[in-house]
Design a protein around this motif. Structure first.
Motif, PDB file in Angstrom:
ATOM      1  N   GLU A  93     -54.670  24.209 -62.811  1.00 27.47           N
ATOM      2  CA  GLU A  93     -54.173  24.769 -64.058  1.00 27.47           C
ATOM      3  C   GLU A  93     -54.045  23.679 -65.110  1.00 27.47           C
ATOM      4  N   GLY A  94     -54.088  24.075 -66.367  1.00 24.65           N
ATOM      5  CA  GLY A  94     -53.897  23.134 -67.462  1.00 24.65           C
ATOM      6  C   GLY A  94     -55.145  22.293 -67.721  1.00 24.65           C
ATOM      7  N   ASP A  95     -54.932  21.213 -68.445  1.00 26.04           N
ATOM      8  CA  ASP A  95     -56.034  20.336 -68.825  1.00 26.04           C
ATOM      9  C   ASP A  95     -56.241  19.244 -67.773  1.00 26.04           C
ATOM     10  N   TRP A  96     -57.494  19.077 -67.372  1.00 25.34           N
ATOM     11  CA  TRP A  96     -57.874  18.007 -66.443  1.00 25.34           C
ATOM     12  C   TRP A  96     -58.873  17.111 -67.173  1.00 25.34           C
ATOM     13  N   THR A  97     -58.357  16.218 -67.953  1.00 24.22           N
ATOM     14  CA  THR A  97     -59.186  15.320 -68.759  1.00 24.22           C
ATOM     15  C   THR A  97     -58.771  13.879 -68.499  1.00 24.22           C
ATOM     16  N   VAL A  98     -59.470  12.963 -69.154  1.00 23.03           N
ATOM     17  CA  VAL A  98     -59.187  11.542 -68.965  1.00 23.03           C
ATOM     18  C   VAL A  98     -57.774  11.185 -69.413  1.00 23.03           C
ATOM     19  N   LYS A  99     -57.197  12.002 -70.311  1.00 24.67           N
ATOM     20  CA  LYS A  99     -55.844  11.724 -70.784  1.00 24.67           C
ATOM     21  C   LYS A  99     -54.771  12.174 -69.799  1.00 24.67           C
ATOM     22  N   THR A 100     -55.123  13.115 -68.914  1.00 28.26           N
ATOM     23  CA  THR A 100     -54.106  13.681 -68.021  1.00 28.26           C
ATOM     24  C   THR A 100     -54.313  13.323 -66.554  1.00 28.26           C
ATOM     25  N   LEU A 127     -69.726  20.545 -64.094  1.00 27.96           N
ATOM     26  CA  LEU A 127     -69.152  19.210 -63.962  1.00 27.96           C
ATOM     27  C   LEU A 127     -68.891  18.864 -62.503  1.00 27.96           C
ATOM     28  N   LEU A 128     -68.423  19.840 -61.714  1.00 28.06           N
ATOM     29  CA  LEU A 128     -68.194  19.573 -60.298  1.00 28.06           C
ATOM     30  C   LEU A 128     -69.510  19.278 -59.577  1.00 28.06           C
ATOM     31  N   GLU A 129     -70.550  20.032 -59.912  1.00 28.57           N
ATOM     32  CA  GLU A 129     -71.850  19.755 -59.301  1.00 28.57           C
ATOM     33  C   GLU A 129     -72.388  18.397 -59.748  1.00 28.57           C
ATOM     34  N   LEU A 130     -72.092  18.032 -60.997  1.00 31.12           N
ATOM     35  CA  LEU A 130     -72.562  16.739 -61.503  1.00 31.12           C
ATOM     36  C   LEU A 130     -71.929  15.578 -60.741  1.00 31.12           C
ATOM     37  N   TYR A 189     -69.421  24.018 -53.881  1.00 32.27           N
ATOM     38  CA  TYR A 189     -68.057  24.509 -54.098  1.00 32.27           C
ATOM     39  C   TYR A 189     -68.085  26.009 -54.354  1.00 32.27           C
ATOM     40  N   GLN A 190     -67.075  26.694 -53.793  1.00 31.85           N
ATOM     41  CA  GLN A 190     -66.893  28.120 -54.039  1.00 31.85           C
ATOM     42  C   GLN A 190     -65.780  28.271 -55.075  1.00 31.85           C
ATOM     43  N   LEU A 191     -66.165  28.700 -56.266  1.00 26.05           N
ATOM     44  CA  LEU A 191     -65.211  28.814 -57.362  1.00 26.05           C
ATOM     45  C   LEU A 191     -64.769  30.250 -57.521  1.00 26.05           C
ATOM     46  N   ILE A 192     -63.480  30.394 -57.869  1.00 24.67           N
ATOM     47  CA  ILE A 192     -62.901  31.695 -58.185  1.00 24.67           C
ATOM     48  C   ILE A 192     -62.560  31.690 -59.664  1.00 24.67           C
ATOM     49  N   GLY A 193     -62.927  32.733 -60.360  1.00 26.82           N
ATOM     50  CA  GLY A 193     -62.646  32.800 -61.786  1.00 26.82           C
ATOM     51  C   GLY A 193     -63.827  32.251 -62.595  1.00 26.82           C
ATOM     52  N   GLU A 194     -63.703  32.361 -63.916  1.00 22.64           N
ATOM     53  CA  GLU A 194     -64.757  31.931 -64.821  1.00 22.64           C
ATOM     54  C   GLU A 194     -64.274  30.747 -65.654  1.00 22.64           C
ATOM     55  N   HIS A 195     -65.163  29.759 -65.778  1.00 22.89           N
ATOM     56  CA  HIS A 195     -64.891  28.617 -66.658  1.00 22.89           C
ATOM     57  C   HIS A 195     -66.234  28.078 -67.162  1.00 22.89           C
ATOM     58  N   ALA A 196     -66.261  27.683 -68.427  1.00 23.35           N
ATOM     59  CA  ALA A 196     -67.530  27.320 -69.061  1.00 23.35           C
ATOM     60  C   ALA A 196     -68.135  26.048 -68.480  1.00 23.35           C
ATOM     61  N   GLN A 197     -67.287  25.086 -68.086  1.00 25.10           N
ATOM     62  CA  GLN A 197     -67.831  23.786 -67.693  1.00 25.10           C
ATOM     63  C   GLN A 197     -67.478  23.358 -66.282  1.00 25.10           C
ATOM     64  N   VAL A 230     -61.564  20.359 -69.423  1.00 28.78           N
ATOM     65  CA  VAL A 230     -61.942  19.528 -68.283  1.00 28.78           C
ATOM     66  C   VAL A 230     -63.113  18.641 -68.692  1.00 28.78           C
ATOM     67  N   ASP A 231     -63.119  17.410 -68.174  1.00 32.21           N
ATOM     68  CA  ASP A 231     -64.247  16.510 -68.391  1.00 32.21           C
ATOM     69  C   ASP A 231     -64.630  15.898 -67.050  1.00 32.21           C
ATOM     70  N   THR A 232     -65.528  14.925 -67.065  1.00 27.88           N
ATOM     71  CA  THR A 232     -65.999  14.355 -65.808  1.00 27.88           C
ATOM     72  C   THR A 232     -64.888  13.646 -65.037  1.00 27.88           C
ATOM     73  N   ALA A 233     -63.913  13.071 -65.765  1.00 29.74           N
ATOM     74  CA  ALA A 233     -62.798  12.418 -65.073  1.00 29.74           C
ATOM     75  C   ALA A 233     -61.977  13.440 -64.289  1.00 29.74           C
ATOM     76  N   GLY A 234     -61.665  14.575 -64.921  1.00 30.45           N
ATOM     77  CA  GLY A 234     -60.926  15.615 -64.216  1.00 30.45           C
ATOM     78  C   GLY A 234     -61.727  16.230 -63.090  1.00 30.45           C
ATOM     79  N   ALA A 235     -63.026  16.454 -63.313  1.00 31.52           N
ATOM     80  CA  ALA A 235     -63.865  17.020 -62.264  1.00 31.52           C
ATOM     81  C   ALA A 235     -63.957  16.075 -61.071  1.00 31.52           C
ATOM     82  N   PHE A 236     -64.036  14.779 -61.341  1.00 30.28           N
ATOM     83  CA  PHE A 236     -64.094  13.815 -60.234  1.00 30.28           C
ATOM     84  C   PHE A 236     -62.783  13.817 -59.448  1.00 30.28           C
ATOM     85  N   LEU A 237     -61.656  13.993 -60.135  1.00 30.31           N
ATOM     86  CA  LEU A 237     -60.367  14.056 -59.438  1.00 30.31           C
ATOM     87  C   LEU A 237     -60.299  15.287 -58.547  1.00 30.31           C
ATOM     88  N   ILE A 238     -60.773  16.438 -59.026  1.00 32.32           N
ATOM     89  CA  ILE A 238     -60.805  17.638 -58.198  1.00 32.32           C
ATOM     90  C   ILE A 238     -61.731  17.444 -57.003  1.00 32.32           C
TER      91      ILE A 238
END
Length: 369
Positions: A13-20, A83-86, A71-79, A48-56
Motif C-alpha cells: 500500500e502507499g507509495d514505494w519510491t526512492v523517497k520512501t 517494473l517487477l518483471e524488469l 509474479y502473480q499479481l492481484i488488482g490493477e496497476h499501471a506500472q 512506484v519506481d524501480t527502487a520500490g519494485a526492487f524492494l518488493i
C-alpha cells in the motif's frame, strides 16, 4: 499479509519510491512472515519506481519466491507488473552472467565481433569519405553553390577561436623540448647550443602540426559531432532530405572547406609559438641570445622541415572533418547514442592522426626528406 484460498498474499500500500524505500525497508525488517507469500496485491499501491519494485522483489525472494518465477499479481496497476518483471529479469541475467566464467570461446567470439565491427567501420568510413569528397569536388567546380556563410562561420568557430589554445599549448611544448634537449645535450655532448637545432627540427616537422591536429580532434571533432548529431535527433536532417537538400552538401562540405583553410594556418601559428617557447628557454636558461637562436634556425634548420610539417595539415584537416561529420550522421534518436558518437569521434580522430603522422614519417624517411 493474509491468506486467500490457502495461499499467502502480500498487500502493498502507499507509495514505494526512492523517497520512501528507506522507511519501508526498516518496517519490513521488523515484520515477521508467518507463511511464504505467493501472490502480491497491488490494488492499493500508489506511486512506484524501480527502487520500490526492487524492494518488493527482494522481500518476495526472502519469503521464498525464486527469481525465475513469474509474479502473480492481484488488482490493477499501471506500472507494477512491468517494473517487477524488469528488476527480476535484470537480476536473473546478472546471476546467469556471474555464474558463467569467460572461456576461450567467449574470448574468440569477442575478438571476432570486434574484427567484424572494425571492418564494417572501415568500409563505412571509406564510403563516406568517397561520397563527401565527390560532393566537395563538384561544388568546387560550381563555387556559387557553396554555402560560404556556413564556411566562414565554421572558420571562425573551429579555426580562429582555437588559435589561442593551440598557440598557448605549443609555446609550452617548445619550452619543454628546449629543457629536455638542453639537459640531454649537456650530459652527452656538453654542448647546449645544439638545443636550437633540436627545437627547430622537432617543432617544425612534428610537434607544431601534430599538436594542432590533436587539439582539433578534441575540440572541433566533438563540436561537429554534437551539432550534426543534435540535428539528427531532432529529425532536421530528415526534413532537409524531404526538402531536396543534400546533407553532405549543406553540412559536411562547408566544414571540410573550413578545416582545409584553417588547419594549415593553425599549424603555422603553433609552429611559431613552439619556436618562441624554445627561444625563451634558450635565452633565459641557456644564455643563447635571440639573435643567435634565429640565425642558427635560418642557417642549419632548413626550410624543408617546415614544409614537411605543413604538408600534413590538410590531411589532418580531412581526418578531423570527415570523422566528426560521419559520427554525427550516425547518431540515432536518443541522447545515449549522441554521447557514444561524440566519444567515438574524438577517439577515432586522435588515433587516425597518430597513424597518419607515422605513415608520413616513414614515407619521408624512405624518400630522404
Amino acid at each position: 499479509m493474509d491468506k486467500q484460498n490457502g495461499e499467502a498474499v502480500l498487500h502493498v500500500e502507499g507509495d514505494w519510491t526512492v523517497k520512501t524505500v528507506g522507511s519501508l525497508e526498516r518496517e519490513i525488517r521488523r515484520a515477521r512472515f508467518e507463511a511464504t507469500p505467493q501472490r502480491v496485491d497491488v490494488s492499493a499501491l500508489g506511486a512506484v519506481d524501480t527502487a520500490g519494485a526492487f524492494l518488493i522483489h527482494t522481500m518476495l525472494e526472502d519469503g521464498g519466491i525464486e527469481a525465475d518465477k513469474t509474479y502473480q499479481l492481484i488488482g490493477e496497476h499501471a506500472q507494477a507488473k512491468a517494473l517487477l518483471e524488469l528488476v527480476s529479469g535484470r537480476e536473473r541475467q546478472e546471476k546467469v552472467v556471474a555464474s558463467q566464467p569467460l572461456s576461450i570461446i567467449d574470448l574468440l567470439a569477442r575478438v571476432g565481433k570486434g574484427s567484424v565491427h572494425f571492418m564494417d567501420e572501415a568500409v563505412g568510413t571509406l564510403s563516406f569519405i568517397g561520397e563527401a569528397m565527390l560532393t566537395t569536388f563538384k561544388l568546387l567546380l560550381q563555387p556559387h553553390k557553396i554555402r560560404w556563410t556556413s564556411v566562414f562561420a565554421v572558420m571562425e568557430e573551429a579555426g580562429l577561436d582555437a588559435l589561442p589554445i593551440v598557440s598557448f599549448l605549443s609555446f609550452f611544448v617548445g619550452m619543454v623540448i628546449a629543457f629536455i634537449g638542453a639537459t640531454m645535450l649537456q650530459q652527452t655532448l656538453g654542448a647546449t647550443v645544439f638545443t636550437v637545432e633540436l627545437v627547430g627540427w622537432a617543432v617544425m616537422r612534428e610537434f607544431g602540426v601534430v599538436l594542432t591536429g590533436i587539439l582539433l580532434a578534441g575540440r572541433t571533432n566533438s563540436s561537429f559531432t554534437a551539432q550534426i548529431g543534435s540535428m539528427k535527433m531532432r529529425q532536421e536532417i530528415d526534413a532537409m532530405r524531404t526538402l531536396g537538400i543534400d546533407p553532405i552538401e549543406a553540412l559536411v562540405t562547408p566544414r571540410i572547406l573550413a578545416m582545409l583553410i584553417m588547419t594549415p594556418l593553425l599549424a603555422f601559428g603553433a609552429t611559431l609559438s613552439g619556436l618562441l617557447g624554445g627561444l625563451m628557454i634558450s635565452w633565459v636558461a641557456l644564455d643563447i641570445s635571440p639573435i643567435l637562436f634565429i640565425t642558427r634556425i635560418q642557417e642549419i634548420v632548413i626550410i624543408q622541415n617546415f614544409w614537411v610539417g605543413m604538408s600534413k595539415a590538410p590531411v589532418f584537416a580531412l581526418v578531423v572533418a570527415m570523422i566528426a561529420c560521419r559520427q554525427g550522421l550516425l547518431v540515432q534518436g536518443d541522447v545515449q547514442s549522441l554521447g557514444k558518437a561524440t566519444t567515438a569521434s574524438v577517439v577515432h580522430a586522435i588515433f587516425l592522426i597518430i597513424v597518419v603522422d607515422a605513415i608520413f614519417a616513414m614515407m619521408y624517411m624512405e624518400l630522404g626528406i
